[in-house]
Scaffold this motif. Structure first.
Motif, PDB file in Angstrom:
ATOM      1  N   TYR A   1      22.946  -2.688 -14.736  1.00  0.00           N
ATOM      2  CA  TYR A   1      22.972  -1.241 -14.978  1.00  0.00           C
ATOM      3  C   TYR A   1      21.545  -0.728 -15.114  1.00  0.00           C
ATOM      4  O   TYR A   1      20.694  -1.356 -15.772  1.00  0.00           O
ATOM      5  CB  TYR A   1      23.752  -0.922 -16.249  1.00  0.00           C
ATOM      6  CG  TYR A   1      23.629   0.509 -16.728  1.00  0.00           C
ATOM      7  CD1 TYR A   1      24.367   1.528 -16.140  1.00  0.00           C
ATOM      8  CD2 TYR A   1      22.751   0.846 -17.759  1.00  0.00           C
ATOM      9  CE1 TYR A   1      24.247   2.846 -16.561  1.00  0.00           C
ATOM     10  CE2 TYR A   1      22.624   2.146 -18.198  1.00  0.00           C
ATOM     11  CZ  TYR A   1      23.378   3.141 -17.592  1.00  0.00           C
ATOM     12  OH  TYR A   1      23.253   4.446 -18.017  1.00  0.00           O
ATOM     13  N   ILE A   2      21.265   0.405 -14.461  1.00  0.00           N
ATOM     14  CA  ILE A   2      20.001   1.126 -14.614  1.00  0.00           C
ATOM     15  C   ILE A   2      20.339   2.596 -14.796  1.00  0.00           C
ATOM     16  O   ILE A   2      21.050   3.182 -13.965  1.00  0.00           O
ATOM     17  CB  ILE A   2      19.071   0.926 -13.402  1.00  0.00           C
ATOM     18  CG1 ILE A   2      18.720  -0.547 -13.228  1.00  0.00           C
ATOM     19  CG2 ILE A   2      17.797   1.746 -13.573  1.00  0.00           C
ATOM     20  CD1 ILE A   2      17.835  -0.827 -12.034  1.00  0.00           C
ATOM     21  N   ARG A   3      19.842   3.158 -15.842  1.00  0.00           N
ATOM     22  CA  ARG A   3      20.124   4.559 -16.134  1.00  0.00           C
ATOM     23  C   ARG A   3      19.410   5.459 -15.133  1.00  0.00           C
ATOM     24  O   ARG A   3      18.225   5.242 -14.804  1.00  0.00           O
ATOM     25  CB  ARG A   3      19.671   4.891 -17.558  1.00  0.00           C
ATOM     26  CG  ARG A   3      20.093   6.265 -18.027  1.00  0.00           C
ATOM     27  CD  ARG A   3      19.596   6.498 -19.446  1.00  0.00           C
ATOM     28  NE  ARG A   3      19.931   7.845 -19.909  1.00  0.00           N
ATOM     29  CZ  ARG A   3      19.556   8.324 -21.089  1.00  0.00           C
ATOM     30  NH1 ARG A   3      18.841   7.569 -21.918  1.00  0.00           N
ATOM     31  NH2 ARG A   3      19.899   9.555 -21.441  1.00  0.00           N
ATOM     32  N   LEU A   4      20.110   6.475 -14.639  1.00  0.00           N
ATOM     33  CA  LEU A   4      19.549   7.359 -13.622  1.00  0.00           C
ATOM     34  C   LEU A   4      18.453   8.253 -14.182  1.00  0.00           C
ATOM     35  O   LEU A   4      17.479   8.560 -13.483  1.00  0.00           O
ATOM     36  CB  LEU A   4      20.654   8.208 -12.999  1.00  0.00           C
ATOM     37  CG  LEU A   4      21.652   7.468 -12.099  1.00  0.00           C
ATOM     38  CD1 LEU A   4      22.741   8.414 -11.625  1.00  0.00           C
ATOM     39  CD2 LEU A   4      20.950   6.850 -10.919  1.00  0.00           C
ATOM     40  N   THR A   5      18.593   8.674 -15.421  1.00  0.00           N
ATOM     41  CA  THR A   5      17.586   9.547 -16.030  1.00  0.00           C
ATOM     42  C   THR A   5      16.620   8.713 -16.864  1.00  0.00           C
ATOM     43  O   THR A   5      17.003   7.699 -17.466  1.00  0.00           O
ATOM     44  CB  THR A   5      18.252  10.601 -16.920  1.00  0.00           C
ATOM     45  OG1 THR A   5      19.057   9.937 -17.919  1.00  0.00           O
ATOM     46  CG2 THR A   5      19.136  11.509 -16.081  1.00  0.00           C
TER      47      THR A   5
ATOM     48  N   GLU B   1      10.760   5.753 -19.034  1.00  0.00           N
ATOM     49  CA  GLU B   1      11.227   4.639 -18.213  1.00  0.00           C
ATOM     50  C   GLU B   1      12.747   4.660 -18.117  1.00  0.00           C
ATOM     51  O   GLU B   1      13.431   5.233 -18.977  1.00  0.00           O
ATOM     52  CB  GLU B   1      10.768   3.297 -18.812  1.00  0.00           C
ATOM     53  CG  GLU B   1       9.249   3.159 -18.879  1.00  0.00           C
ATOM     54  CD  GLU B   1       8.826   1.962 -19.704  1.00  0.00           C
ATOM     55  OE1 GLU B   1       9.688   1.444 -20.455  1.00  0.00           O
ATOM     56  OE2 GLU B   1       7.651   1.556 -19.628  1.00  0.00           O
ATOM     57  N   HIS B   2      13.265   4.027 -17.077  1.00  0.00           N
ATOM     58  CA  HIS B   2      14.709   3.906 -16.895  1.00  0.00           C
ATOM     59  C   HIS B   2      15.228   2.721 -17.717  1.00  0.00           C
ATOM     60  O   HIS B   2      14.655   1.624 -17.670  1.00  0.00           O
ATOM     61  CB  HIS B   2      15.058   3.693 -15.422  1.00  0.00           C
ATOM     62  CG  HIS B   2      14.680   4.857 -14.554  1.00  0.00           C
ATOM     63  ND1 HIS B   2      15.534   5.915 -14.314  1.00  0.00           N
ATOM     64  CD2 HIS B   2      13.542   5.132 -13.869  1.00  0.00           C
ATOM     65  CE1 HIS B   2      14.945   6.771 -13.513  1.00  0.00           C
ATOM     66  NE2 HIS B   2      13.732   6.326 -13.231  1.00  0.00           N
ATOM     67  N   THR B   3      16.289   2.939 -18.464  1.00  0.00           N
ATOM     68  CA  THR B   3      16.886   1.869 -19.263  1.00  0.00           C
ATOM     69  C   THR B   3      17.635   0.905 -18.355  1.00  0.00           C
ATOM     70  O   THR B   3      18.422   1.319 -17.502  1.00  0.00           O
ATOM     71  CB  THR B   3      17.849   2.440 -20.309  1.00  0.00           C
ATOM     72  OG1 THR B   3      17.130   3.352 -21.147  1.00  0.00           O
ATOM     73  CG2 THR B   3      18.444   1.328 -21.164  1.00  0.00           C
TER      74      THR B   3
ATOM     75  N   THR C   1      17.012   9.054  -7.285  1.00  0.00           N
ATOM     76  CA  THR C   1      16.138   8.974  -8.460  1.00  0.00           C
ATOM     77  C   THR C   1      15.197   7.778  -8.391  1.00  0.00           C
ATOM     78  O   THR C   1      14.055   7.856  -8.855  1.00  0.00           O
ATOM     79  CB  THR C   1      16.993   8.879  -9.735  1.00  0.00           C
ATOM     80  OG1 THR C   1      17.959   9.925  -9.720  1.00  0.00           O
ATOM     81  CG2 THR C   1      16.133   9.005 -10.975  1.00  0.00           C
ATOM     82  N   PHE C   2      15.668   6.687  -7.813  1.00  0.00           N
ATOM     83  CA  PHE C   2      14.863   5.465  -7.779  1.00  0.00           C
ATOM     84  C   PHE C   2      13.914   5.423  -6.582  1.00  0.00           C
ATOM     85  O   PHE C   2      13.395   4.359  -6.240  1.00  0.00           O
ATOM     86  CB  PHE C   2      15.780   4.239  -7.750  1.00  0.00           C
ATOM     87  CG  PHE C   2      16.756   4.201  -8.894  1.00  0.00           C
ATOM     88  CD1 PHE C   2      16.409   4.691 -10.138  1.00  0.00           C
ATOM     89  CD2 PHE C   2      18.022   3.675  -8.723  1.00  0.00           C
ATOM     90  CE1 PHE C   2      17.310   4.663 -11.194  1.00  0.00           C
ATOM     91  CE2 PHE C   2      18.929   3.634  -9.767  1.00  0.00           C
ATOM     92  CZ  PHE C   2      18.571   4.136 -11.006  1.00  0.00           C
ATOM     93  N   ARG C   3      13.697   6.548  -5.949  1.00  0.00           N
ATOM     94  CA  ARG C   3      12.799   6.591  -4.795  1.00  0.00           C
ATOM     95  C   ARG C   3      11.356   6.304  -5.191  1.00  0.00           C
ATOM     96  O   ARG C   3      10.541   5.867  -4.373  1.00  0.00           O
ATOM     97  CB  ARG C   3      12.895   7.960  -4.137  1.00  0.00           C
ATOM     98  CG  ARG C   3      12.193   8.093  -2.801  1.00  0.00           C
ATOM     99  CD  ARG C   3      12.471   9.456  -2.178  1.00  0.00           C
ATOM    100  NE  ARG C   3      11.824   9.584  -0.877  1.00  0.00           N
ATOM    101  CZ  ARG C   3      10.605  10.062  -0.701  1.00  0.00           C
ATOM    102  NH1 ARG C   3       9.900  10.464  -1.757  1.00  0.00           N
ATOM    103  NH2 ARG C   3      10.076  10.145   0.513  1.00  0.00           N
TER     104      ARG C   3
END
Length: 438
Positions: free
Chosen positions: A149-153, A160-162, A195-197
């Motif tokens: 899991y990686i948080r989008l926001t 940082e992304h959780t 988001t992860f771009r």
């Protein structure tokens, strides 16, 4: 598990609550796990392996691999913790901080205990949650933790992304961990364009790379690989022509840019299987152009590689794809041209090659013509013919003969003699001279 299914989140249930919502699987909440909040080491001994060793010992402890050598171990399985005195609401209201007397506590719970003095519950997994960076991800991945899991926001404080990563403590847990990671990988492939771009190519590749912890279960999901028929349906004949033209440097790379998202998605999800392989640089280029949709100028700054070298690696990548598609189409054509044998009962048996009626007629004619022609066969072995050619004196006359006795059913037949013309050109020239003289 029941409370989570009703939407009630208890304190400290960060990993079960988040992953249950992420995968919509209520059974995960029934598993028992522990979350590693922080690993602290002294600043003078950082990056020396102490954190990794402490984590290894913790895994061994919850697996039950650490056993005590004492004989009377049953008496020390659980340490009785002293109960702290509770303050009632009435005492709390009447207490005055100015009149409170501060004294030393007589019974204080121990800060550290021996592992053989603790009785722990059986756990299914260990988990952790941290702000995603390439360095931290490399540390947890080295300890066989798998990202799920990686948080989008981004976090408002750290920016940082959780990221949540798990490690199964038992062999049976690899099955559900394997399924969860495949779902995470499939979603991650598409989310890299949003988001992860902004992720660095190294971090994005490490997230999509199949973990070594799940390498034993990777081969079980063979259905992920595309068949030759599916591969040929995914890429048309026009796509193959464009790829071959670009591989021969006949067209610009913009002509094949529309194929990159399809190629990247199937490559990183393992749909191509072992039929082709890419280097780390080619994988980074494919991921950046096909999934993150960055431009060539942006990729040049990110990778710090000149654009001409990027295009050279990209051209090699497209050559491999063109070769893969061409071989797939050739194999499919060979399979379609392969005839099947129709049995007398109407069943078709795959893999049997049937001969056409014309081929059968030709074989029957050859068999009938061959009957009774044995007597016209040249007699003698290779050794006998070699001996005759070396010893006979009349070889120059253009004719050599060898006798061979052949016993047949008809004894009145004379011994057959085999002859061969070893110098036909001389004979024909002599006959021509005789005709001219006439």
């Amino acid at each position: 598990a029941a409370s989570m299914s009703r939407g009630h989140r208890a304190a400290g249930d960060l990993i079960p609550w988040t992953l249950t919502q992420q995968f919509q699987d209520a059974q995960f909440a029934a598993l028992r796990g522990a979350r590693i909040v922080r690993i602290a080491t002294h600043p003078d001994v950082t990056s020396m392996g102490y954190g990794s060793r402490a984590l290894q010992l913790l895994v061994q402890f919850f697996r039950g691999d650490l056993t005590a050598l004492r004989e009377s171990n049953q008496e020390l399985l659980r340490v009785e913790q002293p109960q702290m005195a509770k303050i009632s609401r009435k005492q709390h209201e009447t207490d005055d901080l100015l009149k409170e007397e501060i004294n030393l506590r007589e019974e204080i719970p121990p800060l550290l205990c021996r592992t053989d003095q603790l009785q722990h519950d059986k756990l299914d997994y260990l988990g952790t949650s941290y702000g995603l960076t390439q360095r931290l991800h490399a540390f947890w991945a080295k300890q066989k933790f798998v990202p799920l899991y990686i948080r989008l926001t981004k976090n408002e404080l750290t920016g940082e992304h959780t990221c949540i990563m798990l490690r199964a403590l038992h062999e049976s847990g690899r099955e559900w961990l394997h399924l969860y990671y495949e779902d995470f990988q499939k979603r991650m492939v598409y989310l890299l364009a949003y988001t992860f771009r902004s992720f660095e190519p190294g971090l994005a590749l490490s997230l999509l790379e199949y973990p070594d912890e799940l390498s034993n279960t990777k081969d079980k999901n063979i259905q992920r690989m595309l068949s030759r028929k599916q591969l040929n349906e995914l890429f048309t004949a026009y796509d193959l022509r464009r790829l071959e033209s670009y591989a021969k440097n006949l067209v610009d790379y913009h002509v094949v840019m529309d194929l990159l998202p399809i190629v990247a998605v199937n490559h990183f999800t393992g749909a191509f299987g072992d039929r082709w392989s890419l280097s780390a640089a080619q994988s980074a280029i494919l991921m950046a152009l096909g999934l993150q949709h960055v431009t060539l100028d942006e990729l040049e700054v990110t990778l710090q590689i000149p654009s001409n070298q990027i295009l050279a690696l990209f051209n090699k990548l497209m050559r491999k794809l063109a070769k893969l598609l061409r071989e797939s189409r050739e194999e499919e054509l060979l399979e379609n041209d392969k005839p099947t044998l129709l049995k007398s009962n109407g069943e078709v048996k795959d893999g049997d090659v049937v001969e056409s009626e014309e081929e059968e007629k030709v074989k029957n004619i050859e068999k009938s013509v061959g009957k009774g022609m044995e007597k016209y066969a040249i007699q003698g072995s290779d050794a006998e013919w070699k001996h005759v050619l070396e010893t006979q004196q009349d070889v120059t006359k253009g004719m050599v003969a060898i006798g061979h006795k052949q016993r047949t059913a008809n004894k009145s037949e004379p011994d057959s003699t085999a002859a061969i013309d070893v110098n036909p050109s001389v004979k024909t020239s002599k006959s021509k001279k005789r005709k001219s003289m006439k």
